[in-house]
Structures are given as C-alpha cells and as structure tokens.
Design an enzyme around this catalytic site. Structure first.
Site, PDB file in Angstrom:
ATOM      1  CG  HIS A 151      40.232 -44.453 -14.547  1.00 22.96           C
ATOM      2  ND1 HIS A 151      41.042 -44.636 -13.999  1.00 22.96           N
ATOM      3  CD2 HIS A 151      39.324 -44.922 -13.779  1.00 22.96           C
ATOM      4  CE1 HIS A 151      40.951 -45.177 -12.800  1.00 22.96           C
ATOM      5  NE2 HIS A 151      39.769 -45.615 -12.564  1.00 22.96           N
ATOM      6  CG  ASP A 164      48.837 -44.829  -8.542  1.00 25.74           C
ATOM      7  OD1 ASP A 164      47.432 -45.095  -8.639  1.00 25.74           O
ATOM      8  OD2 ASP A 164      49.149 -45.154  -7.314  1.00 25.74           O
ATOM      9  CG  LEU A 181      56.921 -46.412 -28.721  1.00 27.50           C
ATOM     10  CD1 LEU A 181      58.443 -46.164 -28.053  1.00 27.50           C
ATOM     11  CD2 LEU A 181      56.213 -45.476 -28.009  1.00 27.50           C
TER      12      LEU A 181
END
Ligand code: IPE
Ligand code: IPE
Ligand code: MG
Length: 263
Positions: free
Chosen positions: A40, A23, A134
C-alpha cells in the site's frame, strides 16, 4: 517511473475524467516477501505520478479508488495500517496538491472513518476548495451501491418534506445527488492488478466508460502504462448507442438525445 508521459504517445482525444481502481498492492508486497502494508505504501508513487500527469495534460478530473466499503472486512491490522497511511498521506501531500492547484475531495461514507481522519479530510478539502486545477477525488469507504442508496435517501427526504415534487426526479437530478455530482462521468476506467471486474466502484457513473484493464500491479503502474491507457482510449469509437455510421454523418442526420448529451 517518474518520466513524463510522451505526448507523442497520446492522441488528441483525451478523457475529461479518468477513474482508477488501484489494485494489486498486496500481491506486489507478497512477491517481495513483504507484508501487505508495504504494498500500500509503495502505491503512493503511482498516485503522485497520475496526479502530476493529469495536471500536466489538462485533464479535468481524476477519481481514485483507495478503499471500498467491502475492504472493511479485511484483517483489522491491514485496515488499521491503511487508515494510518491515509492520515499520514493527506497531511504530507496537501502542500504539493496546493502547489499544483489540485482540488481534493474524498468521496465515500466518511461517517465510518475515525473522527480524526474526518477532521483532517475536512481541513484538506477546505484548503484546496478554491483551486482551479485538476479535480481529484479519492474514494475511501466507498461503494457504488452505498452511493446510489445515499442519493435515493437524500432525494426521498426532500420529497417527504415537500421540498421536491416526485416528478422532478430524473436522471440529471439523481446524478447530482451522487458523490460525483457536478462532475462529468468518467470516460475511462483503468483497473490494475489483472482483475477484470468493477468491485462496486462507480456503478452509476461508469455507464459509458471505456474500460482499460492492466496486468500491472498498482505499485508497478508507471508513465508508460498510463500512456498506454490513454492511447487505448484514443483508439475507441464511442457510440453511446448510435451506429458507427451516425457518428460520421453531419450533425443534422444524427438523431436522438443521447449523442447530444454525450460528454
Ligand atoms: C488494492 O490492493 C488496495 C486496496 C484494496 C486497499 P489490494 O490490497 O487489493 O492488493 P491485492 O489485490 O490483494 O494484491
Ligand atoms: C477494489 O479492489 C478496491 C480498491 C482497489 C480500493 P479489491 O481488491 O478490494 O477488489 P476485489 O475484492 O478483488 O474484487
Ligand atoms: Mg485487490
């Protein structure tokens, strides 16, 4: 940014699964006189950093909150620019994910996404499905309440068809029907952007997560801050409802299933 996390700063107690609410992109852009999409875009750097660091440290799973069910209510231009960014990014980054043996999965309501984006997601997932490094989940059009409802609906459907007896629904079976089914619950939630709330992220799965709130805006999240979050985690005593004394006691003195079930 870009510097590897100092291993000295990280205790032996690493989380198996880290969730991150990324955020603060809009405020980062506004502070520079830029439009929100620039924030972004700038957020991609820390995403790459986290993937790299989690891979390097041998962390099993990383789940990133990229776009919530509620984010559809943002101005149409911002939504369009985010969807464009997802399209571009998946295409561009999949080779690097392959190279790092990362398995990518998108969680969330993918029916709400464009057919083109859905196809691209399916291709990227398929391409990385066999990777053993991962486990990277990116939450797009994701809401914790939506996730619980879709799991409930799937189980109800199996009951209605006679495939599943009602009594077979327990916590484990319910958890398996959620988007993160099959993965351990996140041990650590990091939220950047100075807000201290859940914002409808993994409502079921965060039941016992340690919560690390960072005042950094997401594009400013760097290796030092990641190490700070890991150091915070390493310093927590996770009791899962037990007393501190029970944790120190030899195993037979511990009672109850919760501790045994703890990850
Ligand atoms: C997080 O940054 C990214 C998304 C929710 C898509 P924001 O866009 O919420 O940035 P702020 O909170 O407005 O600064
Ligand atoms: C949470 O951030 C969602 C993502 C980071 C993707 P928001 O910016 O949407 O959360 P609120 O609205 O401040 O709670
Ligand atoms: Mg925000």
């Amino acid at each position: 940014m870009g510097r590897a996390v100092s291993d000295n700063a990280v205790s032996a107690a690493l989380p198996r699964h880290i969730a991150i609410t990324m955020d603060g992109n809009g405020r980062w852009a506004a502070a520079r006189g830029l439009a929100r999409p620039a924030g972004h875009k700038a957020g991609l750097g820390p995403v790459r950093l986290c993937v790299r660091e989690c891979s390097r440290l041998g962390i099993e799973a990383l789940t990133l909150f990229a776009f919530s069910s509620e984010n559809w209510s943002r101005p149409a231009e911002e939504v369009a620019s985010l969807m464009g960014l997802f399209l571009e990014t998946i295409d561009r980054e999949v080779n690097e994910l392959e190279r790092q043996a990362v398995r990518l999965r998108i969680i969330g309501n993918r029916q709400a996404l464009s057919v083109r984006l859905q196809a691209q997601i399916a291709a990227a997932e398929q391409r990385t499905a066999g990777n053993t490094g991962l486990k990277l989940q990116v939450a797009v059009s994701y809401g914790g309440r939506w996730d619980i409802v879709q799991a409930a609906r799937a189980l109800a459907g199996q009951c209605a068809s006679g495939a599943l007896p009602l009594a077979a629904i327990d916590e484990a079976r319910f958890a398996a029907a959620l988007e993160l089914g099959g993965l351990p619950d996140p041990d650590l939630l990091i939220r950047t952007g100075a807000e201290r709330r859940i914002s409808n992220f993994l409502l079921w799965n965060l039941a016992y997560a340690e919560l690390y709130f960072s005042d950094r805006l997401w594009p400013d999240f760097d290796a030092e801050e990641f190490a700070a979050a890991l150091a915070f985690f390493a310093g927590r005593e996770r009791r899962f409802g037990h007393t501190g004394g029970q944790l120190g006691a030899p195993a037979p003195e511990r009672s109850g299933a919760a501790l045994k079930a703890a990850p």
